[in-house]
Design an enzyme around this catalytic site. Structure first.
Site, PDB file in Angstrom:
ATOM      1  CD  GLU A 160      -4.690  -5.951   2.744  1.00 19.35           C
ATOM      2  OE1 GLU A 160      -5.480  -5.149   3.315  1.00 19.35           O
ATOM      3  OE2 GLU A 160      -3.473  -5.984   2.973  1.00 19.35           O
ATOM      4  CD  GLU A 180      -3.030  -1.029   2.227  1.00 18.87           C
ATOM      5  OE1 GLU A 180      -4.151  -1.504   2.018  1.00 18.87           O
ATOM      6  OE2 GLU A 180      -2.702  -0.502   3.308  1.00 18.87           O
TER       7      GLU A 180
END
Length: 597
Positions: A235, A159
């Site tokens: 995710e 991320e």
């Protein structure tokens, strides 16, 4: 498995055939090793063909140059069990993992270096990453499918598009991996928005998204960035995490998430986050910081497909039915006998104050000024700062500079103030009685007692795991202690990682309303998972047969801590509670059901 090849073209291909990745996240470091096989069997039985896990640097290198790959850190064994079950594996070995984990997986000892900059092409940081990767990839590189293992993909960083825009650093992270033998396809995962995807991009690495809803819209944004490449949600958030004081257990919308899962499998590929959340054992919970510090609770249940202790949920059945539309559901025998058990109420058997045993479990480092936890050579737990008030004529105000996260302040071992988060940065009225020699007193007027003592117990409640505050996560007191407007000098500093409780002497003095240790025992003829109800206790952490099962705090939402059966033994078991606020109950209870609010 046989040697093979996994490729990314317009879709994923395994040995030349299209392959739909249907994966679930299971963090081996949040589950006792004795239960790894059970969780992976349940994962396969739901129809998943792949398991994904992060690799937390701070667990594997707790001290600089000291590498652990055994017990709960035996990543090779976890991957081997997946292989034995015919599952493929996605590894996310980046230095930073987020994961609501302490410091996002970065080791606390990094912060002992003045000026440390993490997640950047900053040489002191990169030197540490290289040493870590030298050790790690010797273990995981041979597990790739090209060499006969089950690992089909790895992730670069995590991320990063949410964090920064340093493409030089990102390309260096990629090169560190490929230089150490990584040959499987690489991916990044970022928020499904244009800016995050632009900031987190690496040439030649597949971009994937992390999100929990609105699949069509999210995939449409991702598609603009990856073109004719496979769509994947790395995710798929099926729930959320809890932090202390958030008012109740966070849960997802099952109906909506079922629709999103169906859409993901229709359009592309998925990794369910979390299949099982597990537990933030020890001091390994992370924290977030927006308007204030929000440390995560010990349970990482996450409203996952399995509960924190591995029980099958309604979500499991719903997802299994959806997955059956896209892949065969194998028959899997569950081979681990797991039961929940109540052991009843336990009474305090022994108790002793921290102040009485401090020199037994720690050794003072004496300086004129205070040092942070990291500069004292400690990463997790507490630090006790002790001094004498010899020159102060009163004790009216106190301010702690560069202090994190929570401080219990005592004068002559009596509590006077508890400061938390931003309160640590403000000046506070105290007006505590202290015993000092009056101004102008001569030798004939000398006083018969010692000057007052001040003690400040500072707790690291979990380093921030997300965002730009990560460079500023030193714990303890990194600045100074200001009393009545002046800096107070002369400190004895005691590190308290609480990893040596065998040295506790419960025959020593116990004082009410002080930080203290409480000992319980119980007999077990049959071993089962159980949940410790800490009602009546204030704040602290709990050890079962010397294993730190995590933190507790009366503010909730978590009201019981999970004790897996493998931590128990037939015969006598010992529980030690360390409580900091002087709030106790004469009993605890081991119950067969959790309570996370």
């Amino acid at each position: 498995m046989q040697k093979g090849i996994f490729e990314i073209k317009e879709d994923f291909y395994l040995n030349g055939e299209k392959f739909k990745v249907i994966s679930g996240a299971v963090h081996y470091f949040r589950i006792v090793p004795e239960y790894w096989r059970d969780r992976l069997e349940k994962l396969k039985a739901m129809g998943l063909n792949t398991v994904e896990t992060y690799i937390p640097w701070n667990m594997h290198e707790p001290k600089c140059g000291e590498f652990h790959f055994h017990g709960i850190t035996d990543i090779r064994r976890f991957v081997e069990i997946a292989d034995e079950l015919g599952l493929y594996v996605i590894l996310r070995p980046s230095p930073y993992i987020c994961a609501e984990w302490e410091f996002g997986g970065l080791p606390g000892w990094l912060l002992a270096t003045e000026g440390m900059r993490v997640r950047a092409n900053y040489k002191p940081f990169l030197d540490c990453v290289e040493n870590w990767y030298d050790a790690l990839f010797k273990v995981i590189s041979p597990l790739q499918i090209n060499y006969g293992g089950p690992v089909i993909m790895m992730q670069v960083e995590n991320e990063y598009g949410y964090y920064g825009s340093n493409s030089v650093y990102m390309n260096m992270m990629k090169k560190l991996m490929t230089d150490r033998g990584v040959v499987v396809p690489l991916v990044t995962s970022d928020g499904p928005n244009d800016e995050s995807l632009s900031c987190g991009r690496i040439e030649g690495v597949l971009q994937t998204g992390n999100f929990g809803s609105n699949t069509k819209e999210r995939f449409a944004v991702l598609k603009k960035h990856i073109g004719d490449k496979p769509l994947m949600c790395t995710e798929f958030w099926v729930g959320w995490f809890d932090h202390w004081g958030n008012g109740g257990h966070m849960t997802g919308n099952l109906e909506k998430s079922a629709e999103d899962l169906d859409e993901m499998l229709n359009q592309g590929h998925v990794n369910i986050y979390m299949f099982e959340g597990g537990t933030n054992f020890g001091f390994m919970n992370g924290s977030n910081y927006y308007d204030g510090l929000t440390p995560d609770v010990t349970s990482y249940d996450y409203d996952g497909v399995l509960t924190e202790d591995g029980q099958i949920t309604e979500k499991y059945g719903r997802y299994k039915e959806i997955i059956s539309r896209y892949a065969p559901i194998p028959k899997v025998e569950l081979t681990t006998d797991i039961k929940r058990k109540s052991y009843g109420k336990l009474k305090i058997q022994d108790k002793v104050s921290l102040f009485s045993v401090i020199n037994d479990i720690s050794m003072a480092e004496t300086r004129s000024y205070t040092l942070s936890m990291e500069k004292l050579g400690q990463s997790y737990g507490y630090v006790l700062y002790h001094s004498r008030l010899e020159k102060e004529q009163s004790f009216d105000k106190i301010k702690l500079w560069k202090a994190n996260d929570r401080a219990n302040i005592f004068v002559d071992e009596k509590p006077v103030k508890i400061l938390y988060d931003r309160e640590l940065l403000e000046e506070h009225n105290v007006h505590a009685d202290i015993r000092v020699k009056p101004i102008g007193a001569d030798s004939s007027q000398s006083i018969d007692f010692e000057p007052s003592a001040i003690d400040i117990l500072v707790e690291n409640m979990g380093r921030v795991n997300f965002g730009p505050r990560m460079d500023d996560q030193r714990k303890g007191i990194d600045g100074c202690v200001q009393i009545n407007g002046h800096i107070h000098h002369g400190w004895d500093m005691y590190t308290l990682p609480l990893d040596n409780l065998e040295k506790l002497d419960f025959s020593k003095e116990y004082k009410e309303n002080t930080p203290a240790f409480y000992r319980f025992t119980f007999e077990a003829e049959e071993l089962g998972d159980t949940f410790l109800d800490f009602e009546g206790f204030g704040k602290g952490c709990i050890f079962v047969n010397r294993f730190n099962i995590g933190r507790f705090w009366e503010i909730g939402p978590q009201k019981r801590l999970y004790i897996p059966a493998p931590l128990l033994k037939k015969g006598t078991n010992e529980i030690i509670i360390f409580e900091t606020d002087g709030k106790i109950n004469e009993t605890i209870e081991l119950k067969a059901q959790p309570d996370i609010g």
